[in-house]
Design an enzyme around this catalytic site. Structure first.
Site, PDB file in Angstrom:
ATOM      1  N   LYS A 195       0.683  53.482 -70.516  1.00  0.00           N
ATOM      2  CA  LYS A 195       0.938  52.392 -69.571  1.00  0.00           C
ATOM      3  C   LYS A 195       0.785  51.104 -70.348  1.00  0.00           C
ATOM      4  O   LYS A 195      -0.292  50.795 -70.857  1.00  0.00           O
ATOM      5  CB  LYS A 195      -0.028  52.430 -68.398  1.00  0.00           C
ATOM      6  CG  LYS A 195       0.268  51.314 -67.413  1.00  0.00           C
ATOM      7  CD  LYS A 195      -0.818  51.108 -66.389  1.00  0.00           C
ATOM      8  CE  LYS A 195      -0.802  49.639 -65.975  1.00  0.00           C
ATOM      9  NZ  LYS A 195      -1.891  49.311 -65.069  1.00  0.00           N
ATOM     10  N   GLY A 236      -5.981  43.600 -58.830  1.00  0.00           N
ATOM     11  CA  GLY A 236      -7.284  43.442 -58.189  1.00  0.00           C
ATOM     12  C   GLY A 236      -7.300  42.528 -56.982  1.00  0.00           C
ATOM     13  O   GLY A 236      -8.343  42.299 -56.392  1.00  0.00           O
ATOM     14  N   ALA A 295      -0.518  47.799 -59.162  1.00  0.00           N
ATOM     15  CA  ALA A 295      -1.374  46.618 -58.964  1.00  0.00           C
ATOM     16  C   ALA A 295      -1.138  45.894 -57.650  1.00  0.00           C
ATOM     17  O   ALA A 295      -0.011  45.806 -57.161  1.00  0.00           O
ATOM     18  CB  ALA A 295      -1.218  45.614 -60.099  1.00  0.00           C
ATOM     19  N   GLY A 296      -2.229  45.398 -57.103  1.00  0.00           N
ATOM     20  CA  GLY A 296      -2.167  44.553 -55.920  1.00  0.00           C
ATOM     21  C   GLY A 296      -2.374  45.282 -54.605  1.00  0.00           C
ATOM     22  O   GLY A 296      -2.495  44.656 -53.558  1.00  0.00           O
ATOM     23  N   ASN A 306      -6.389  51.100 -58.353  1.00  0.00           N
ATOM     24  CA  ASN A 306      -7.720  51.366 -58.895  1.00  0.00           C
ATOM     25  C   ASN A 306      -8.796  50.666 -58.065  1.00  0.00           C
ATOM     26  O   ASN A 306      -9.586  51.298 -57.378  1.00  0.00           O
ATOM     27  CB  ASN A 306      -7.776  50.896 -60.359  1.00  0.00           C
ATOM     28  CG  ASN A 306      -9.071  51.301 -61.059  1.00  0.00           C
ATOM     29  OD1 ASN A 306     -10.056  51.651 -60.433  1.00  0.00           O
ATOM     30  ND2 ASN A 306      -9.081  51.259 -62.357  1.00  0.00           N
ATOM     31  N   THR A 307      -8.759  49.316 -58.084  1.00  0.00           N
ATOM     32  CA  THR A 307      -9.819  48.544 -57.436  1.00  0.00           C
ATOM     33  C   THR A 307     -10.006  48.933 -55.967  1.00  0.00           C
ATOM     34  O   THR A 307     -11.143  49.046 -55.494  1.00  0.00           O
ATOM     35  CB  THR A 307      -9.503  47.040 -57.529  1.00  0.00           C
ATOM     36  OG1 THR A 307      -9.095  46.749 -58.858  1.00  0.00           O
ATOM     37  CG2 THR A 307     -10.717  46.200 -57.198  1.00  0.00           C
TER      38      THR A 307
END
Lengths: 332, 257
Positions: free
Chosen positions: B96, B157, B184-185, B206-207
């Protein structure tokens, strides 16, 4: 019968276990590969926050519960404890991190900008809100370790410098392995979590308690050591092996300190530290028994916070044959 | 579902491995998520010796596809070096590719990204580039050898969800055969479901899981949302319309009021 116990490793875990066993009358010998306290021990680089409630933000329940034994224990055994609570703040744009922190923790009061300023005048009005954990404490880690060592010596505990052969000692009697990450050879599920920290001298700033600055990428704490000395920490990096502090870590830590108060830009850097915190997969400590050998390990970032409770459990196990909650299956 | 460099995945859930309270909780989250891919960020200082290996062992034990990540790299060169290291540590061609251009939004430096993607593709890597929804950049990435695109939903994040639904929809329409991943996001499961409903092949997050109060429960919630979105897409949703249309026939009904 008075038990005779050999402890290998004279960091915070070894010293606390030695203190507790000696208090109950055991005959203790402490062995370390170095003659004195120093940079080879993880605890040398500890922040020294006795902050069980703050840790509850990411740690499991036993850390919060057992960590509450720490401040009274250290207070009884040393003069290194300061009971001034701890303060958690965030910059305005990270205010949601403060909200999240407050949802995950207990035993705090929300304080306004004015109250933050009253608690820590040197933070000025940079922070609109904070969380004040009034029942928490902090200590000067190196002083606490030195005092423990001195009183143990005075109480007749023998200190030996050697690269101990664990098995040889275990053949002879109860042996307690408190070597931290050095015990990795015999503990497959132990890992090292790299931490980097700084000691700064900044006489222009006065802080009365540990301050945690929340940040989505670079959370920081700063612990006052008195006389204008501050401990700045600490990164938490998985899966790295470096023996040295990276430039990135230094930049991140320092810019976070600068955000706390720009005067830190004038600070002198006294020490740069790096270590590998020993941890098990759940980041909780373990007491593991195999015959005469007891292994105490995995204190992770909670050395000073959990060592008293862990030492108590080891002592109860040695004297009363109780099964401590942190004891897992006998090692194969 | 479209495959990723010849690998077909059982579902469209890619989950990150950073920021969890502990590796034990991370493992729980993976178990309950059923995620098929784990992303792992490497640092330049990550080493080959044992202290560096302990954590990677735990990741390998998850038994899912590993997608190493060049997170936090700010130049093509740095990203390329990290990619080489990742290939050694994890023995995979997948990478990635993240080249960060701006510190506050962590938005990709698309110029460095294309450059790094070219170098790595030529060297046999299978690149998953973290990019924006810009179609021109996407084209360039495909030209230099990428066979997967990973546009952002919102800044890393931030948890803001899909910020530019129009752009993301256009991307799907423009590259009907390219596997697309929202990276993301994502903050909550409904946003992941929305990404799948747009016809995306996977979401990477992830977050949102790691920082949830109960990461394992949140991981399961995301798994269900992704499954729902996938199923909805297959089921061919109805078209929207401006006027109400009664779902039961009115003709022949008695008007009693």
């Amino acid at each position: 019968m008075i038990p005779s116990v050999t402890i290998i490793g004279a960091g915070v875990a070894g010293l606390c276990v030695a203190r507790t066993l000696t208090d109950r009358g055991a005959e203790v010998t402490l062995i370390d590969r170095e003659a004195d306290l120093g940079i080879h021990a993880c605890s040398w680089w500890a922040g020294g926050m006795l902050a069980p409630f703050c840790e509850g933000e990411s740690a499991e329940e036993p850390v919060v519960r057992l960590g509450q034994e720490a401040a009274p224990w250290w207070q009884a055994k040393t003069d290194a404890v300061i009971n001034n609570g701890s303060l958690v703040v965030s910059l305005a744009r990270d205010k949601n991190d403060l909200k999240r922190f407050s949802r995950r923790t207990e035993q705090f009061e929300e304080v306004s900008s004015t109250q933050v300023q009253a608690l820590e005048p040197d933070l000025g009005n940079r922070f609109q809100k904070g969380l004040y954990f009034s029942s928490e404490a902090h200590l000067a880690p190196r002083r606490a370790l030195a005092e423990l060592r001195a009183t143990l010596l005075a109480d007749g505990v023998t200190f030996i410098q050697e690269d101990a052969d664990l098995d040889a000692y275990a053949q002879k009697g109860i042996t307690i392995d408190c070597r931290g990450y050095q015990a990795r050879d015999s503990m497959n599920d132990l890992r090292g979590v790299k931490g980097e920290m700084l000691v700064l001298s900044c006489p222009d700033v006065t802080l009365h308690r540990p301050i945690r600055l929340l940040h989505p990428r670079v959370p920081l704490y700063i612990v006052p050591r008195g006389d204008g000395i501050f401990m700045l920490g600490a990164t938490m990096i998985e899966g790295v092996a470096g023996q040295h502090v990276t430039a990135r870590a230094l930049l991140e830590l320092l810019s976070a300190a600068y955000a706390l108060n720009p005067i830190f830009g004038e600070a002198e850097i006294l020490e740069i530290g790096v270590d590998s915190r020993p941890a098990f997969p759940d980041n909780l400590p373990r007491i593991r028994r195999s015959g005469n050998l007891l292994q105490v390990n995995g204190l992770y970032r909670h050395g000073f916070l959990l060592a008293p409770a862990v030492a108590r459990m080891v002592c109860e196990h040695v004297f009363d044959q109780t099964q401590p909650e942190l004891m897992d299956e006998i090692a194969a | 579902m479209r495959d990723f460099y010849g690998t077909s995945l059982p579902n469209g859930f890619m989950l990150g491995t950073a920021q969890y309270p502990s590796p034990a909780i991370l493992a729980d989250a993976f178990k309950r998520s059923g995620a098929s891919v784990a992303t792992v960020s490497l640092r330049r200082e990550s080493g080959q010796n044992r202290a560096g290996q302990d954590f990677w062992e735990l990741i390998r034990d998850l038994n899912v596809h590993i997608l190493p990540n060049t997170a936090g790299c700010h130049s093509a060169r740095e990203a390329v070096t990290t990619a080489y290291m990742a290939r050694e540590v994890f023995d995979t061609k997948w990478i990635k590719l993240e080249v960060i251009g701006e510190e506050d939004t962590l938005q990709p430096d698309v110029f460095g990204l294309v450059e790094a993607a070219r170098i790595l593709s030529e060297d046999g890597f299978q690149v998953f580039p973290y990019t924006t929804e810009d179609l021109v950049v996407a084209d360039r990435l495909l030209n230099v050898g990428c066979e997967v695109l990973m546009p952002w939903g919102a800044p890393i994040g931030s948890g803001l969800g899909l910020n530019n639904v129009f752009g993301l929809r256009a991307m799907r329409a423009h590259f009907p055969d390219v596997p697309l991943v929202i990276d993301a996001g994502i903050g909550v499961p409904s946003q992941a479901a929305q990404a799948m409903e747009l016809g995306y092949d996977a979401v990477l997050l992830n977050t949102a899981v790691a920082k949830a109060g109960d990461p394992a429960a949140m991981a399961e919630a995301f798994a269900k949302a992704i499954e729902a979105g996938t199923l909805a897409t297959i089921a061919d949703p109805m078209e929207q319309r401006d006027m109400a249309e009664p779902s039961t026939p009115v003709i022949g009904k008695a008007f009693l009021s």
